[in-house]
Design a protein around this motif. Structure first.
Motif: not given
Lengths: 445, 237
Positions: A343-345, B108, B76-77, A347, B83-84, B159, B80-81, B89, A350, A3, A437-438, B56-57, B111-112
């Motif tokens: 936001a969509f994850g 997209f 952060d990790k 890292h 969120r995913h 989303a 992020t996980t 969103f 990446q 990706l 991100p924000m 994100i905050d 695939l993350l």
């Protein structure tokens, strides 16, 4: 990974003009270094070929023996071992020549000079005649007459002799007597003294007669090999096979013989003065190869390559600054996009990889473009036949500039470009990955 | 069952030497499957709340619990996980990735992650989503070849791609004309009903508020009304 690679690759085509300029700068650097490498590679090849023709081969065997009067002389007599070796290795030998040589005084009127003289069988050595750059006269006469000489132009100028005039050759025979011969100047050739190769040529039978050797004897056996890459191994085979048992111990203590490629310009190793002279029976052989003589040339070429590398590195540094600035700009332009991906994850790693892949692709594209351009330039320039000065012909292949690019060098240069691009893009990529991100999402870019 | 819980959440931003109190002690909960709307005037704290729920905050004080996970202390990790795996969103300005086409934009987020569905499953699911948002004919178009409404439809499909528990939409109709905005809200409502995904969106639009089954009204960083609990801090809107 796929990706990030995909996004990176698509990003390259996003700002076509910018990518084109960046890749163009890289391509220019690659073009310069590739052309320099290819040119020097080609010149080395041509010099090697021309040297080998002038010296009469790629591998040189000399024979030394002691006379009854206690003098060491250079001579190769008929020898079964040598004949057998030539027969056994016939598949690897393209051709061989037998030469005599001397360092006589050439005398014309009141002037004289010492100069290396090769006794050559001109019929056997048609390649030599082809490689000589004639400035005056003709080489035809040497095929029909014995008492004619081919002189380098500077030697003729020193002596003040012209084509068609006669000069004297004074030398010592192998056994130490003075001898004199009279020869006519058939042709003048371009001198290669600056490359350590300057010699006059005469018929071997004539020189043998002056040296007091039989017509079937000679001093140098020179061989052209079919595979130049294997010349070292080939030479070693002969060296080891021709070594006398009593030589073994002495040789083991000695290092590889060093060849001086200066005024004499010949691949010979006359008895070193510091060597403790021990007499031996029969003939001892010394085997050398063209690579040992080419070391001096390759040294010069190495300097040229280093200069090219410095230019390349300067261009790379300039490009690196360009890449860093461009990537910083890209980061700012794509802030919101980075925020969305985060936001969509996605890292941090990446995000960083997207930028780094872009740098890799840009570097590779630049290299590819540079190589394609180099190929075009070398094809065009290589097809032109130059009417260059005779001294330049030594560097050319039949009047054409040859280019020889080495694959490892190309791979190394490409790796260097990609590595530099990565370094240049690393800090903007890291900054992009570290974006909150924000903040990225609230950005207006 | 609450999927989002905020307990006495405060958020203070520092602007130079000044402190801005964006949230001053917000408490509410949103249940799974809700179609919830956070409303209020500009500066009331809507976006801040969405940012906190969207991980994100981080809050200055208080607890934010997403699908049972307290976000405080997550690195952060981890965020992020979270969120995913849990969140989707939808943005006011669509935020599609310009170098990817419709299909790839929706694909997209899928695939993350590490536990990716098979290619076949991905394809089938995206085709379902594209069909659901009415863009089956635009599968291979780039975002700049689409209208605003079409882009927002793609954003909705994206989303929902990871089948998140919660979809956050920050003023999703603000950049659209009223008719298109209406259709987008209807689409979100449809997906909410079909997939039982919790939708939380901020809006100014009264017509949209009416569709929502849970409305949280904010003013100056405080909840002034929560339609689910009936709590009121005064008739301020």
């Amino acid at each position: 990974m796929f990706l990030t690679m995909k996004v990176a690759f698509r990003n390259i085509s996003r700002q076509k003009k910018r990518s084109f300029l960046l890749a163009g700068a890289i391509a220019f650097g690659m073009l310069v270094i590739t052309l320099i490498n290819a040119l020097t590679g080609g010149v080395v090849g041509n010099i090697r070929d021309n040297f080998s023709h002038a010296l009469g081969g790629h591998v040189f065997i000399m024979g030394r023996e002691w006379t009854d009067a206690g003098q060491m002389i250079m001579k190769i007599r008929p020898d079964g071992r040598l004949d057998r070796l030539l027969e056994e290795n016939a598949a690897q030998i393209e051709g061989f020549t037998r030469r005599s040589q001397a360092m006589p005084s050439l005398i014309f009127g009141s002037k004289q000079t010492m100069h290396l003289l090769y006794g050559v069988d001109f019929e056997e050595e048609d390649k030599l005649l082809g490689s000589l750059a004639v400035t005056e006269g003709s080489l035809n006469e040497v095929l029909t007459q014995d008492d004619v000489i081919i002189l380098p132009q500077p030697v003729a100028e020193r002596l003040g002799v012209l084509v068609g005039e006669t000069l004297l050759i004074r030398l010592e025979t192998l056994t130490g007597q003075q001898n004199v011969g009279e020869v006519k100047v058939a042709a003048l050739i371009e001198d290669q003294e600056q490359l350590g190769l300057s010699a006059s040529y005469i018929s071997r039978s004539y020189l043998n007669a002056l040296l007091g050797m039989d017509p079937h004897e000679y001093q140098l056996l020179n061989m052209f090999v079919t595979d130049l890459d294997g010349v070292e191994i080939f030479a070693r085979t002969f060296r080891e096979a021709l070594r006398n048992p009593d030589e073994q111990e002495e040789v083991e203590a000695e290092a590889e013989p060093e060849v001086s490629v200066t005024v004499g310009g010949m691949p010979i190793d006359p008895l070193p003065q510091q060597e403790e002279v021990t007499r031996w029976e029969g003939t001892r052989y010394q085997v050398m190869n063209i690579n040992q003589i080419m070391e001096a040339v390759e040294l010069v070429v190495g300097v040229l390559n280093r200069v090219g590398l410095v230019i390349f590195l300067i261009l790379l540094v300039v490009t690196m600054v360009g890449i860093t600035n461009t990537f910083r700009m890209m980061m700012i332009e794509r802030t919101k996009e980075i925020g969305t991906m985060r936001a969509f994850g996605m890292h941090q790693k990446q995000v960083k990889h997207i930028f780094l892949w872009e740098a890799v692709f840009l570097g590779l594209l630049g290299c590819l473009a540079g190589l394609v351009l180099s190929a075009v330039v070398t094809l065009v320039v290589g097809s032109i036949r130059f009417n260059a000065a005779p001294s330049m012909q030594f560097f050319l292949d039949d009047g054409r500039i040859s280019f020889a690019l080495s694959l490892p060098e190309t791979i190394l240069n490409t790796a260097l470009v990609v590595f530099t691009s990565l370094i240049a893009a690393y800090w903007p990529a890291r900054a992009a990955a570290k974006l909150s991100p924000m903040k990225a999402l609230s950005s207006h870019t | 069952m609450a999927i989002v819980e905020l307990e006495n959440v405060k958020k203070v931003y520092t602007l130079g030497k000044a402190e801005v109190h964006a949230l001053r002690g917000v408490t509410f909960a949103i249940d799974k499957g809700d179609f919830a709307s956070i409303v209020g005037p500009s500066g009331s704290g809507k976006s801040t709340i969405l940012n906190l729920i969207g991980c994100i905050d981080q809050p200055t004080e208080g607890v934010v619990r997403i699908d049972g996970t307290i976000t405080e202390g997550l690195k952060d990790k981890g965020l992020t996980t979270l969120r995913h795996e849990t969140l989707g969103f939808i943005f006011q300005s669509f935020n599609l990735i310009p170098v990817l086409n419709v299909y790839e934009n929706i694909e997209f987020p899928l695939l993350l992650g590490k536990n990716r569905p098979s290619k076949k499953e991905i394809k089938e699911w995206i085709e379902f989503l594209v069909e659901a948002v009415g863009l089956a004919d635009h599968m291979h178009h780039k975002s700049n070849e689409l209208s605003g409404g079409q882009r927002q439809r793609v954003a909705i499909a994206r989303a929902l791609a990871t089948k998140p528990e919660i979809v956050l939409a920050d003023e999703p109709t603000a950049n659209l004309d009223s008719k298109t905005g209406q259709s987008i809200i209807e689409l979100m409502k449809k997906m909410n009903a079909e997939l039982n995904t919790t939708f939380i969106f901020s809006t100014h639009d009264r017509t949209i508020m009416e569709i929502a089954d849970h409305v949280i009204q904010l003013l100056d960083g405080l909840v002034v009304e929560d339609s689910k609990t009936g709590a009121k801090a005064g008739n301020l809107l």
